[in-house]
Design a protein around this motif. Structure first.
Motif, PDB file in Angstrom:
ATOM      1  N   LEU B 326       4.332  -2.393  -0.883  1.00  0.00           N
ATOM      2  CA  LEU B 326       3.009  -1.811  -0.685  1.00  0.00           C
ATOM      3  C   LEU B 326       2.017  -2.582  -1.530  1.00  0.00           C
ATOM      4  O   LEU B 326       2.218  -2.740  -2.738  1.00  0.00           O
ATOM      5  CB  LEU B 326       3.015  -0.335  -1.114  1.00  0.00           C
ATOM      6  CG  LEU B 326       1.644   0.356  -1.096  1.00  0.00           C
ATOM      7  CD1 LEU B 326       1.108   0.492   0.323  1.00  0.00           C
ATOM      8  CD2 LEU B 326       1.737   1.739  -1.765  1.00  0.00           C
ATOM      9  N   THR B 327       0.966  -3.095  -0.894  1.00  0.00           N
ATOM     10  CA  THR B 327      -0.053  -3.783  -1.664  1.00  0.00           C
ATOM     11  C   THR B 327      -1.442  -3.273  -1.330  1.00  0.00           C
ATOM     12  O   THR B 327      -1.787  -3.109  -0.155  1.00  0.00           O
ATOM     13  CB  THR B 327       0.039  -5.317  -1.483  1.00  0.00           C
ATOM     14  OG1 THR B 327      -1.088  -5.931  -2.143  1.00  0.00           O
ATOM     15  CG2 THR B 327       0.033  -5.741  -0.035  1.00  0.00           C
ATOM     16  N   GLY B 328      -2.218  -2.991  -2.352  1.00  0.00           N
ATOM     17  CA  GLY B 328      -3.576  -2.505  -2.160  1.00  0.00           C
ATOM     18  C   GLY B 328      -4.564  -3.621  -2.410  1.00  0.00           C
ATOM     19  O   GLY B 328      -4.658  -4.117  -3.537  1.00  0.00           O
ATOM     20  N   VAL B 329      -5.270  -4.033  -1.373  1.00  0.00           N
ATOM     21  CA  VAL B 329      -6.220  -5.136  -1.504  1.00  0.00           C
ATOM     22  C   VAL B 329      -7.615  -4.552  -1.768  1.00  0.00           C
ATOM     23  O   VAL B 329      -7.756  -3.512  -2.377  1.00  0.00           O
ATOM     24  CB  VAL B 329      -6.143  -6.074  -0.276  1.00  0.00           C
ATOM     25  CG1 VAL B 329      -4.741  -6.676  -0.171  1.00  0.00           C
ATOM     26  CG2 VAL B 329      -6.495  -5.379   1.022  1.00  0.00           C
ATOM     27  N   LYS B 370     -11.740  -1.470  -4.360  1.00  0.00           N
ATOM     28  CA  LYS B 370     -11.616  -2.285  -5.579  1.00  0.00           C
ATOM     29  C   LYS B 370     -12.008  -3.694  -5.186  1.00  0.00           C
ATOM     30  O   LYS B 370     -12.226  -3.989  -4.015  1.00  0.00           O
ATOM     31  CB  LYS B 370     -10.169  -2.278  -6.086  1.00  0.00           C
ATOM     32  CG  LYS B 370      -9.682  -0.946  -6.593  1.00  0.00           C
ATOM     33  CD  LYS B 370      -8.247  -1.080  -7.097  1.00  0.00           C
ATOM     34  CE  LYS B 370      -7.734   0.245  -7.617  1.00  0.00           C
ATOM     35  NZ  LYS B 370      -6.302   0.162  -7.981  1.00  0.00           N
ATOM     36  N   ALA B 371     -12.048  -4.599  -6.167  1.00  0.00           N
ATOM     37  CA  ALA B 371     -12.407  -5.982  -5.852  1.00  0.00           C
ATOM     38  C   ALA B 371     -11.466  -6.536  -4.783  1.00  0.00           C
ATOM     39  O   ALA B 371     -10.310  -6.137  -4.678  1.00  0.00           O
ATOM     40  CB  ALA B 371     -12.330  -6.836  -7.115  1.00  0.00           C
ATOM     41  N   MET B 372     -11.978  -7.493  -4.023  1.00  0.00           N
ATOM     42  CA  MET B 372     -11.173  -8.062  -2.962  1.00  0.00           C
ATOM     43  C   MET B 372      -9.993  -8.832  -3.523  1.00  0.00           C
ATOM     44  O   MET B 372     -10.026  -9.322  -4.648  1.00  0.00           O
ATOM     45  CB  MET B 372     -12.052  -8.950  -2.087  1.00  0.00           C
ATOM     46  CG  MET B 372     -13.031  -8.088  -1.298  1.00  0.00           C
ATOM     47  SD  MET B 372     -14.171  -9.002  -0.290  1.00  0.00           S
ATOM     48  CE  MET B 372     -13.075  -9.815   0.844  1.00  0.00           C
ATOM     49  N   MET B 373      -8.949  -8.934  -2.713  1.00  0.00           N
ATOM     50  CA  MET B 373      -7.731  -9.594  -3.175  1.00  0.00           C
ATOM     51  C   MET B 373      -7.363 -10.687  -2.201  1.00  0.00           C
ATOM     52  O   MET B 373      -7.498 -10.525  -0.994  1.00  0.00           O
ATOM     53  CB  MET B 373      -6.586  -8.572  -3.244  1.00  0.00           C
ATOM     54  CG  MET B 373      -5.955  -8.531  -4.617  1.00  0.00           C
ATOM     55  SD  MET B 373      -4.838  -7.157  -4.846  1.00  0.00           S
ATOM     56  CE  MET B 373      -3.465  -7.688  -3.819  1.00  0.00           C
ATOM     57  N   CYS B 374      -6.865 -11.806  -2.708  1.00  0.00           N
ATOM     58  CA  CYS B 374      -6.444 -12.879  -1.806  1.00  0.00           C
ATOM     59  C   CYS B 374      -5.623 -13.913  -2.562  1.00  0.00           C
ATOM     60  O   CYS B 374      -5.247 -13.697  -3.715  1.00  0.00           O
ATOM     61  CB  CYS B 374      -7.644 -13.511  -1.097  1.00  0.00           C
ATOM     62  SG  CYS B 374      -7.235 -14.192   0.536  1.00  0.00           S
ATOM     63  N   GLN B 375      -5.410 -15.050  -1.942  1.00  0.00           N
ATOM     64  CA  GLN B 375      -4.500 -16.062  -2.480  1.00  0.00           C
ATOM     65  C   GLN B 375      -4.908 -16.554  -3.863  1.00  0.00           C
ATOM     66  O   GLN B 375      -6.044 -16.958  -4.075  1.00  0.00           O
ATOM     67  CB  GLN B 375      -4.478 -17.297  -1.539  1.00  0.00           C
ATOM     68  CG  GLN B 375      -3.574 -17.196  -0.337  1.00  0.00           C
ATOM     69  CD  GLN B 375      -4.104 -16.281   0.721  1.00  0.00           C
ATOM     70  OE1 GLN B 375      -4.368 -15.126   0.436  1.00  0.00           O
ATOM     71  NE2 GLN B 375      -4.276 -16.773   1.930  1.00  0.00           N
TER      72      GLN B 375
END
Lengths: 159, 794, 285
Positions: B326-329, B370-375
């Motif tokens: 489970l990941t929250g982006v 929350k703040a955006m998440m990526c590579q």
């Protein structure tokens, strides 16, 4: 009340006179007014060390000093200590050992190390790490930097 | 390892620079403070942007009053979301090959709702950054604060606020994988071990923050952007697309970059807005994110909760892995690379080093306020590695095997390639056995174990932890291109001989400090036959380099370098053709060595490249009739045989836990990795070291802490803890070499391997140290508080 | 972030300072080393009207042996204290604490008086001052008054310095025969604010403790003394049993705050560890 201040200081051996906003900090003054962009800004909280300069013979955080406070001061940046050749051995060691990658922390790191080499010429690896514990480098992981100090010391010893 | 290509011509070149620790040509400049970073750039009539950012994690924008701000000293413009939307189209961060991935359109400034604390809402432009900030403080926004969705575990619950009504729920993407028969494997196993691993959200903290100078010249409808982004061509395309400009009239220039690590490969709304400001104002606009806004506007990464299972037989054979990830982006999927890739990597690579036939996975990527998440460096790898290696250690313990022996027992054997993993990942040639055994030698493993055991008797608690891993590098078009993203997996190089015998090398790959310019110069020098001092490397300019992919996925050496090798070989042939014409010889009997054309057999010097330059450029009248010298060569390269070049390695950590204070002291760290042909050993080792330290950061110190209202609690350099020199060990590096057959150089990537394995190694070492206490920790970062709690001291 | 605009006045004398303070009151901030103030301004956490720069005033810095005490001028830079043989000899507690204050570049500018006057409960020097019964010399237009450390720190960033006054010097009693000092702090990274730290200043005759001061940093809104716990040392030699008594007593006597790095219970636990690690080496020596 005046929000602007007249200052007169020496930067890298050159006399500079200017009228600055009181709120302008020393590293921004040097970067934007004097055009010496070798010192960098990484946080403006005094934590990362990218803005480290030499003022009146000691390293300081350029972001935590108002340019107004530098009136009458003797300021040296990476450009100046490069030109005098003072840190040549350290710079060559950095290049040889790849102790810099992106180069953003490097000017502040070099000025800090120059002070270390002067104040603690026999610093151990742990002591070197402690001295640069206020200089953030995201690229190298610091080991190459410590190695470079040892290389520069050997060069200096045989010079 | 099988090597399918026998003609590695580039490695057989005389006076080769491949494999040499040549210092970087651009290092002296940086050591003298002569770098040109984006904030060093000043243009005439340049103005400065600052942003009014949302103080709320989720709030409707009822109204914006800019009157007071506009009246502030030095202000040139105050721009609202509506004004930006008139000139810039929104974007959606989805890729077609990630089926089901859904994301709402993201505008440069959000039209009616702020969806994370720190989202830029209004742009202020003034004569100085300080004045822009003064004015930003005077912008009045009428907010309607909304309830927030900030817990990934409950993101899909019916009473959790839906972040985008248009999407129907907060699910970005779900992936299920099922290979073999996991349930049968469980039934037949002697041990099935389950554990939950938590990875704290953290972020890149590049020392140079994000920034750009955008300069729109309305007379020519020409946009020039100095941008510290990793992929100039990608940015060029995105700006042209969303601002309706002609792509060939958009020029993106990347000079020196103060670290990027993936943070600077993405498309940021505040940067896109800055370009729009320049278009509106028809003058240069500079935006440099400051450190405070970087923490809440740079991408975050690695916010995962993974439930993992491993099935093992009594003889130590792994039969199955299973995960529920489970990941929250953030509230949007990042554009254009998507916020689903990290989870996809986790699913694809669990269990990577090991032989097993049964695998099941479910991954849920959910949106959050929350703040955006990526590579971010090593994308997903630290997670899949820690889960895998943590479960492997548990399995080893369950069957009573030494953790190194257990790994060896289960590895894909070094002579068993090519093959595919259970997930279908194609492994060309890996060297898990060799890497582990070399590393055990470096560690003097038996002596280290003895030391650890002896100290344990004295109440000093040290632990040894391993992590074997695979790492994706040299990505092909299968990564993004197939999904519709205009991200180039190929790269090109143009080499040109000048009138003095020097060679200009321009490449679409970019330098971020990793030393790519050195690597390029070594390859070019070797391929052409000149000394590196004769080269001038040109990168980071869409107008002056071949169309390329920039730097990401550790591709600069393997892909960028290969294009340079091919172009270099082509240029050498063309130079030799000209030489042959001048000398009335057969070109096939000639070679170039150290800048001089020689007889291949005898080495006799025939004519220098400077002389060839002089004649071809100034005295073509002396050349044979009908002969035209061509002294420029361009070649492109993209991996085609394998969608990625997998690399592999082993890491180990030796640490000591102070059981009274909970503090962890890192004593030693080792890494032996295999990136194929090593072009510059010094640079590769330093990439490993830097990567390891970034991994250590996530394991011990770094976490973006949020409260239950979506406020980031430690968004500054004092409270967000990055690794500093005094807490770190020296790192011992070693290599195995399994060149890829997908290129002549055989080089795979090396930039991310360090980060991939370090957290797993530390976790395993920590749990080894705590083993006398029946305490285990699987939630990173491993803080003193967590250690003391696990030990029952508080 | 850039600071909000402010005015700037360079004081040449103390009278200049008092005049400016009288004119601007709470809208003025004293600029000494600036290592805390400037960071605060850069983040716009504070927006004073005017900074009064006291760096040029004569007579405010220096380390002077006054017989029973060492008088430290408020503008004395941390680095000078760090390198001072006089401090190492007569105030070893302070000497031991100096290396933990941030980093060299900060210590080159930061001042002893600035740290004391700023009164950050997580800072080393206020706790040292309390442990050593230092005396703060506070000067206003009407003259100088002496405030003992025990009365000086009054709350979070709050001291006994009144409107129109500034700290001009601190007198630290010299360490007496039969006394020993120990300093220890626990920080996530070298130079960070400590999760908790201890200034121990104790009578020790080689076998038994006598009078003792145990003062903690980052255990409250000001330096936190633990006199009830310290009293347990009186007449005792070091032992595991005493250590456990002390830990239990601290859990009772201290009421430390929660923050991102630790909560109250964790700080209480660590307080006991710090006492043990500071005092047991004395016993073993």
């Amino acid at each position: 009340m005046d929000r602007n201040v007249d200052i007169s200081l020496t930067v890298n051996g050159e006399k500079i006179t200017s009228r600055v906003e009181a709120r302008t900090n020393l590293v921004d003054f040097l970067r934007y007014e004097v055009g010496l962009t070798g010192s960098h800004v990484g946080c403006e909280h005094g934590v990362c060390g990218a803005c480290t300069l030499r003022v009146d013979g000691r390293i300081v955080r350029g972001c935590l000093m108002a340019a107004a406070q530098a009136d009458g001061a003797d300021v040296w940046t990476i450009e100046g200590v490069t030109e005098t050749g003072e840190i040549r051995a350290l710079q060559e060691a950095f290049v040889e050992r790849n102790a810099l990658q992106c180069g953003f922390c490097t000017p502040g790191m070099l000025l800090t190390l120059a002070e270390l080499m002067e104040r603690k010429p026999d610093a151990s690896r742990d002591q070197i790490r402690e001295y640069i514990s206020g200089n953030f480098c995201r690229c190298t992981g610091y080991q190459a930097i410590v190695d470079a100090v040892e290389i520069a010391r050997k060069k200096g010893a045989s010079a | 390892m099988t090597d399918m290509i026998t003609d590695r011509w580039i490695l057989d070149r005389p006076n080769s620079y491949i494999g040499r620790s040549v210092p970087r040509p651009n290092a002296p400049r940086l050591a003298e403070g002569k770098g040109t970073f984006v904030d060093d750039i000043e243009l005439k009539r340049m103005v400065h942007a600052a942003f009014v950012r949302s103080p709320h994690a989720h709030a409707k924008i009822r109204g914006i009053d800019t009157a007071a701000a506009k009246a502030m000293p030095g202000v040139v413009a105050v721009v609202t979301p509506q004004e930006m939307a008139e000139i810039c189209t929104p974007w959606v961060g989805v890729l077609t090959h990630l089926e089901g991935l859904k994301s709402a359109p993201q505008y440069p400034l959000p039209l009616d709702t702020a969806r994370w604390q720190g989202e830029a809402i209004v742009a202020v432009v003034a004569n100085s950054r300080a004045q822009a900030e003064d004015a930003a403080a005077m912008v009045e926004i009428d907010w309607d604060v909304l309830p927030v969705a900030v817990d990934a575990e409950t993101a899909l619950d019916t009473d959790t606020p839906i972040i985008h009504e248009s999407l129907g729920d907060n699910l970005a993407w779900k992936r299920n994988a099922d290979f073999g028969d996991v349930d049968s494997a469980y039934a037949a196993a002697d041990h099935v071990i389950e554990e939950t691993f938590i990875f704290g959200r953290h972020t890149g903290v590049c020392l140079e923050t994000r920034g750009l100078v955008a300069d729109f010249d309305s007379s020519e409808q020409q946009l020039t952007v100095w941008h510290n982004n990793q992929c100039p061509h990608m940015v060029q395309n995105i700006l042209a697309t969303h601002y309706g400009l002609e792509e060939h009239r958009v020029r993106v220039i990347t000079k020196d970059v103060g670290g990027s690590f993936g943070i600077k490969v993405h498309t940021y709304a505040d940067e896109i807005t800055t370009v729009g400001l320049s278009i509106m104002l028809k003058r240069p606009v500079k935006f440099i994110a400051d450190r405070l806004e970087s923490f809440t506007s740079d991408i975050h990464a690695r916010d995962h909760r993974v439930k993992g299972r491993i099935a093992v037989k009594a003889d130590g054979t792994i039969t199955a892995f299973e995960i529920d990830d489970l990941t929250g982006v953030g509230p949007y999927s990042m554009y254009p690379r998507t916020s689903a890739i990290e989870a996809n990597q986790v699913v694809n690579m669990i269990g990577g080093p090991y032989m097993f036939d049964n695998y099941r996975a479910e991954a849920n990527v959910v949106y959050q306020n929350k703040a955006m998440m990526c590579q971010y460096r090593a994308v997903g790898h630290p997670i899949k590695c820690a889960v895998t290696e943590g479960l492997v250690d548990q399995a080893a313990r369950a069957v009573g095997m030494d953790p190194a022996a257990f790994r060896r027992h289960n590895f894909h054997k070094d002579d068993s390639y090519p093959k595919k993993s259970v997930q279908g990942m194609p492994f060309e040639n890996l060297s898990h056995e060799e890497c582990l055994s070399t590393m055990l030698d470096h560690m003097d493993y038996e002596a280290l174990k003895a030391e650890r055991d002896a100290l344990r008797q004295q109440g000093i608690y040290r632990g040894i932890g391993f992590a074997s891993f695979i790492e994706v590098t040299n990505p092909s078009a299968m990564f993004y291109g197939v999904g519709g993203a205009r991200i180039s997996a190929q790269d090109g190089a143009t080499l040109r001989l000048d009138a003095k015998g020097n060679v200009f090398v321009s490449t679409g790959a970019t330098e971020q400090g990793q030393g790519m310019e050195a690597v390029i110069s070594q390859v070019a020098a070797t391929a052409v036959g000149v000394k590196p001092e004769r080269l001038k490397i040109i990168t980071g300019d869409t107008e002056h380099t071949p169309y390329g992919g920039g730097t990401w996925g550790s591709r600069a050496a393997g892909i960028g370098g290969e294009a340079v090798a091919q172009a270099g070989r082509q240029l050498r042939l063309q130079i030799l053709t000209a030489a042959a014409a001048m000398l009335q010889e057969d070109a096939s009997t000639l070679d170039i060595r150290d800048g001089v054309v020689v007889d291949t057999d005898t080495g006799n010097e025939r004519i220098g490249l400077d002389e060839i330059g002089r004649i071809c450029y100034y005295r073509p009248d002396t050349l044979p009739d009908g002969f035209q010298a061509e002294l420029v060569a361009t070649k492109h390269y993209v991996p085609r045989k394998f969608p990625f070049a997998f690399t592999n390695g082993a890491q180990a950590s030796y640490l000591e836990v102070d059981t009274d204070t909970g503090f962890i002291r890192l004593l030693n760290h080792w890494c032996v990795e295999d990136c194929g042909t090593v072009i510059n050993p010094l640079l590769v080792d330093e990439q490993i070291r830097g990567g390891v330290v970034q991994g250590l950061g996530g394991a011990l110190w770094e976490e973006c802490l949020y409260d239950d209202q979506g406020q980031m609690l430690n968004a500054n350099m004092a409270d967000y803890l990055v690794p500093m020199a005094a807490e770190l060990p020296d790192i011992v590096c070693g290599h195995a070499v399994s060149p890829t057959a997908d290129s002549d150089l055989g080089a795979k990537g090396a930039g991310e391997a360090g980060t991939c394995g370090a957290p797993a190694a530390v976790m395993n070492a920590l749990n080894d140290a705590l083993s006398p206490f029946n305490a285990r920790l699987t939630g990173m970062p491993f803080t003193p508080k967590k250690v003391l709690t696990a030990l029952g001291k508080i | 972030m850039k600071p909000a605009p402010y005015g700037y006045a360079r004081a040449a004398t103390l009278d200049d300072v008092f005049a400016l303070l009288a004119e601007h009151g709470e809208d003025a901030k004293i600029l000494a080393g600036g290592q805390s103030l400037m960071a605060t301004l850069n983040m716009r956490l504070s927006e004073p009207e005017i900074l009064i720069d006291i760096n040029r005033i004569d007579g405010l810095s220096g380390i002077e042996d006054t017989g029973d005490a060492i008088r430290i001028g408020a503008m004395t830079r941390h680095v000078d204290i760090e390198e001072s043989g006089v401090i190492a000899t007569h105030a070893p507690l302070i000497a031991a604490a100096m290396a933990h204050i941030a980093h060299p570049a900060i210590r080159n500018r930061g001042t002893f008086g600035g740290s004391i006057a700023f009164a950050d409960p997580a800072a080393e020097l206020p706790a040292c001052a309390v442990a050593l019964d230092a005396v703060m010399h506070v000067t206003g237009k009407g003259g100088t008054r002496d405030v003992p450390a025990a009365q000086f720190f009054q709350g979070l960033y709050e001291t006994a310095i009144g409107a129109g006054e500034i700290l001009t010097a601190v007198s630290v009693p010299k360490i007496s025969a039969g006394w020993k000092s120990g300093f220890m702090e626990l920080a996530r990274r070298h130079g960070d604010y400590a999760i908790i730290g201890l200034c121990a200043h104790v009578q020790f005759d080689g076998r038994q403790f006598g009078d003792a001061r145990l003062v903690f940093l980052n255990a409250g809104d000001r330096p936190v003394s633990a006199p009830r716990t310290a009293a347990l040392l009186n007449g005792q030699g070091w032992s595991e049993e005493l250590s456990e008594k002390i830990s239990a007593s601290l859990k009772d006597e201290l009421d430390p705050p929660d923050d991102l790095n630790a909560d109250g219970p964790m700080r209480k636990h660590l307080a006991g560890v710090l006492v043990k690690r500071t005092l047991s080496p004395m016993a073993e020596a």
